[in-house]
Motif scaffolding. Structure first.
Motif, mmCIF file in Angstrom:
data_model
loop_
_atom_site.group_PDB
_atom_site.id
_atom_site.type_symbol
_atom_site.label_atom_id
_atom_site.label_comp_id
_atom_site.label_asym_id
_atom_site.label_seq_id
_atom_site.Cartn_x
_atom_site.Cartn_y
_atom_site.Cartn_z
ATOM 1 N N GLY A 1 -35.675 78.166 -102.671
ATOM 2 C CA GLY A 1 -35.541 77.624 -100.423
ATOM 3 C C GLY A 1 -34.160 76.753 -101.015
ATOM 4 O O GLY A 1 -33.699 76.359 -99.862
ATOM 5 N N ALA A 2 -33.483 76.293 -102.320
ATOM 6 C CA ALA A 2 -32.208 75.511 -101.646
ATOM 7 C C ALA A 2 -31.391 76.789 -101.657
ATOM 8 O O ALA A 2 -30.251 76.256 -100.149
ATOM 9 C CB ALA A 2 -32.200 75.339 -102.857
ATOM 10 N N ALA A 3 -31.047 77.673 -101.839
ATOM 11 C CA ALA A 3 -29.423 78.252 -101.079
ATOM 12 C C ALA A 3 -29.658 78.222 -98.736
ATOM 13 O O ALA A 3 -29.063 78.708 -98.863
ATOM 14 C CB ALA A 3 -29.559 79.681 -101.401
ATOM 15 N N ARG A 4 -31.258 78.771 -98.851
ATOM 16 C CA ARG A 4 -31.264 78.906 -97.427
ATOM 17 C C ARG A 4 -31.367 78.049 -96.933
ATOM 18 O O ARG A 4 -30.769 77.531 -96.004
ATOM 19 C CB ARG A 4 -32.758 79.720 -97.028
ATOM 20 C CG ARG A 4 -32.985 79.964 -96.064
ATOM 21 C CD ARG A 4 -35.030 79.888 -95.181
ATOM 22 N NE ARG A 4 -34.870 79.659 -94.423
ATOM 23 C CZ ARG A 4 -35.774 78.737 -94.161
ATOM 24 N NH1 ARG A 4 -35.683 77.460 -94.558
ATOM 25 N NH2 ARG A 4 -36.266 78.730 -92.653
ATOM 26 N N GLY B 1 -32.139 67.820 -102.895
ATOM 27 C CA GLY B 1 -31.379 67.076 -101.738
ATOM 28 C C GLY B 1 -30.369 68.045 -101.443
ATOM 29 O O GLY B 1 -29.482 68.084 -102.509
ATOM 30 N N ILE B 2 -30.062 68.311 -100.679
ATOM 31 C CA ILE B 2 -28.299 68.691 -100.184
ATOM 32 C C ILE B 2 -28.121 68.508 -98.476
ATOM 33 O O ILE B 2 -28.586 67.684 -97.798
ATOM 34 C CB ILE B 2 -28.962 70.483 -99.516
ATOM 35 C CG1 ILE B 2 -29.470 71.157 -100.182
ATOM 36 C CG2 ILE B 2 -27.774 71.283 -98.675
ATOM 37 C CD1 ILE B 2 -29.935 72.129 -100.342
ATOM 38 N N LEU C 1 -24.337 79.025 -103.361
ATOM 39 C CA LEU C 1 -25.325 78.753 -102.467
ATOM 40 C C LEU C 1 -25.550 78.953 -101.087
ATOM 41 O O LEU C 1 -26.085 78.488 -100.409
ATOM 42 C CB LEU C 1 -25.749 76.784 -103.147
ATOM 43 C CG LEU C 1 -26.105 75.952 -103.767
ATOM 44 C CD1 LEU C 1 -25.645 74.787 -103.614
ATOM 45 C CD2 LEU C 1 -27.102 76.754 -104.597
ATOM 46 N N ILE C 2 -24.593 80.090 -100.981
ATOM 47 C CA ILE C 2 -24.499 80.516 -99.426
ATOM 48 C C ILE C 2 -25.219 81.716 -99.190
ATOM 49 O O ILE C 2 -24.289 82.798 -100.022
ATOM 50 C CB ILE C 2 -23.341 80.229 -99.022
ATOM 51 C CG1 ILE C 2 -22.280 78.941 -98.995
ATOM 52 C CG2 ILE C 2 -22.585 81.201 -97.717
ATOM 53 C CD1 ILE C 2 -20.834 79.008 -98.470
ATOM 54 N N LYS D 1 -34.048 75.611 -86.243
ATOM 55 C CA LYS D 1 -34.814 77.246 -86.188
ATOM 56 C C LYS D 1 -35.755 77.743 -87.106
ATOM 57 O O LYS D 1 -36.364 78.315 -87.287
ATOM 58 C CB LYS D 1 -33.673 77.634 -85.669
ATOM 59 C CG LYS D 1 -33.224 77.904 -84.114
ATOM 60 C CD LYS D 1 -32.192 78.755 -83.675
ATOM 61 C CE LYS D 1 -31.277 78.708 -82.702
ATOM 62 N NZ LYS D 1 -30.144 79.518 -82.218
ATOM 63 N N GLY D 2 -35.332 76.645 -88.644
ATOM 64 C CA GLY D 2 -35.610 77.436 -90.098
ATOM 65 C C GLY D 2 -37.129 75.991 -90.277
ATOM 66 O O GLY D 2 -37.300 76.435 -91.286
ATOM 67 N N GLY D 3 -37.555 75.520 -88.995
ATOM 68 C CA GLY D 3 -38.253 74.570 -89.310
ATOM 69 C C GLY D 3 -38.192 73.236 -90.438
ATOM 70 O O GLY D 3 -38.635 72.840 -91.398
#
Length: 603
Positions: A427-430, A519-520, A556-557, A466-468
């Motif tokens: 889930g980190a890249a998204r 964390g991002i 990460l993109i 939009k991605g929650g």
């Protein structure tokens, strides 16, 4: 090293210190006492002497208040500090999310009729006191000013800071102090005000073109000031802080007086109209002026807005500082890239490396705040500060979040980068890409004059929503010119009510956090540009100039999540970073790494 890695708060001592404070409360005949994280200058950075909240509770965050009653004690914090407070504070203190239950609402139900809630009038502004008075009245209680009861309970409290002042050159300030004082004095006269009391250290530093060293991270002096309508001023400051060059710089139009002379100087203003800032001036000053018979005109510190509107010299200084800082960051990012996958890099090692690279510029005066360097789950703690007790070795395949900044004579920097050390966690890249979309949305924003930060804050959150997903902090804060890294009055947040104006420098830092995993956060500093009509448009719009120069981790993109304008912005930004920083990197290996990091995004 500027940064220390020793544990600052003392969780275990909380209950005993709470008991000691309650003994002082009983002796004073009060049933409660308020302990804010602040000082008489109402600044974010406080000296060791004023770390009362940390001494009492163990909490070391930069914002919070503790309400101590005879049978309850509650620490009020915002969403940035939820995890931190849970780890630092003993259960003897309730932890209350201020977004859900403000202090005033809690007091209405916690206080009982007839009780007296005490507060130190040096540590609260008029706005705070009025809200407290209303809460006490609804509870049938009384709000009472008193001497600070924590000071009475703190046996080894440090003494007041005595850092020396220095001259901030007019070439960097962009305007002589005399011109600033004359301009602001005329504004006071036009508003029928005789003088203004200045309490914010950075306001005094900006107005007088001086800098200070009383506290870490913020190059401003602990002092008070009185600015008169004729442009003259009095600086209430300990004589030991003044050097001969500073005295010559201030000249005859700035009188020097001892701090203890402030009270008598206020008494002498009987019958005069005095401007006080409702949000930042301690009510002690208001009480003294009222007792003397002065007329108080509540408004805003007259330095606040002019200080936020950076002039051409200050903007040029900011650009130069970011170039210097960007080169150091490239060297750091390359080091992380090569060291983290080996499993031999710790959070403290990363902080030390980054500070040493900034120091090699020869211009580093301090870091602008304690570096936030969170590996893996520590990255989810928004204001994490690594200590020797919490230092973590980065495990290959985790994320590393580094939020840092520097104080240079020509500018203040603040930048955050999140990096991968191998395959990205689930889930980190998204999430990284959605955060990037939000950062780009702010950087590309155009808006008509008069809009405030709250009007554009949602741009940074749209993709996350939009991605929650979302984040529980503001999107951006003001930044000073070799002053505070957090500077009012403007911000990009839901509470940002001050219109954005040309010259203001703000951060653009959306984030996403998964507790216990990663964390991002991505951050650039941007400066508001003058109004101009966009191509094909009809009305003038403000915009942003990006100041920060440092690569973003392309690994990460998720390219498919970026639309064409976003990809164009990213590629153009990376091209600019490479062009600007390559000449500042003498090591061919650094230049090669930068070229690869700034290559156009591939599908």
């Amino acid at each position: 090293m500027f940064q220390s890695f020793e544990t600052q708060g003392n969780r275990a001592a909380g209950p005993a210190r709470l008991a000691a404070l309650r003994e002082r409360m009983a002796a004073q005949g009060v049933h409660g006492f308020l302990v804010p994280r602040g000082d008489a200058h109402m600044g974010e950075t406080v000296a060791a002497r004023d770390q009362r909240l940390s001494w009492l509770t163990g909490f070391t965050g930069s914002a919070g208040t503790c309400a101590v009653l005879v049978d309850r004690a509650a620490l009020f914090i915002d969403g940035r500090y939820t995890i931190q407070a849970r780890e630092q504070v003993d259960p003897a203190f309730e932890r209350v999310a201020i977004e859900k239950t403000p202090l005033s609402a809690w007091l209405k139900t916690a206080l009982r009729p007839g009780q007296r809630l005490a507060y130190d009038p040096w540590l609260h502004g008029r706005e705070q006191v009025e809200a407290l008075e209303r809460a006490c009245a609804e509870a049938g209680a009384e709000l009472a000013p008193t001497a600070n009861l924590v000071d009475a309970a703190w046996p080894d409290q440090p003494g007041p800071p005595m850092g020396a002042l220095s001259v901030h050159p007019d070439a960097l300030a962009g305007e002589p102090s005399a011109a600033k004082r004359a301009r602001l004095g005329r504004e006071l006269a036009e508003a029928a005000r005789d003088a203004a009391v200045l309490t914010l250290p950075d306001s005094l530093a900006w107005l007088l073109n001086v800098r200070g060293s009383d506290v870490t991270r913020m190059p401003a002096p602990h002092a008070f000031g009185l600015l008169r309508a004729d442009g003259t001023a009095t600086l209430f400051v300990a004589a030991a802080k003044l050097t001969d060059p500073v005295r010559r710089h201030l000249g005859n139009a700035v009188e020097i007086a001892a701090p203890e002379a402030l009270g008598p100087a206020l008494d002498a203003l009987a019958g005069r109209t005095i401007l006080l800032d409702r949000a930042t001036c301690p009510v002690w000053i208001a009480h003294r002026l009222e007792a003397a018979g002065a007329r108080i005109d509540w408004g805003q510190d007259p330095c606040i807005l002019p200080k936020a509107r950076k002039n051409a010299a200050e903007l040029a200084g900011a650009r130069a500082a970011h170039l210097r800082d960007g080169a150091a960051l490239v060297r750091f990012l390359r080091w992380v890239d090569e060291t983290a996958p080996t499993g031999a890099m710790t959070e403290i090692a990363a902080v030390e490396k980054l500070e040493s690279l900034r120091a090699e510029t020869g211009e580093l005066r301090d870091i602008s705040f304690d570096t936030i360097c969170g590996a893996g789950p520590n990255g989810a703690i928004v204001h994490y500060r690594v200590t020797r007790d919490t230092d973590r070795t980065l495990v290959p395949g985790e994320l590393l979040l580094v939020d840092s900044g520097a104080q240079y004579p020509d500018g203040t920097t603040d930048v955050t980068r999140t990096m991968a050390t191998g395959p990205a966690p689930e889930g980190a890249a998204r999430a990284f890409t959605l955060v990037l979309k939000g950062m780009i949305a702010i950087a590309m924003a155009r808006w008509p004059a008069g809009l405030a930060g709250r009007d554009i804050d949602a741009l940074a959150r749209q993709a996350l929503w939009k991605g929650g997903l979302d984040y529980d902090h503001g999107t951006g804060h003001g930044v000073g010119a070799y002053l505070g890294v957090h500077e009012g009055p403007a911000s990009i947040s839901r509470r940002g009510l001050v219109p954005l104006e040309p010259g203001m420098i703000l951060s653009d830092e959306p984030g996403c956090y998964r507790e216990g995993e990663w964390g991002i956060r991505l951050e650039i500093l941007v400066a508001v540009t003058p109004p101009a009509v966009p191509e094909g448009g009809e009305r003038e719009m403000l915009g942003f100039e990006t100041l920060t120069l440092a690569p973003l981790d392309r690994r990460l993109i998720v390219p498919a999540l970026l639309d064409p304008p976003e990809r164009a912005w990213l590629d153009a930004y990376h091209a600019r970073v490479a062009e600007a920083l390559t000449p500042l990197l003498p090591d061919p290996a650094d230049r090669d790494w930068l070229a690869a990091a700034c290559a156009p995004l591939a599908d």
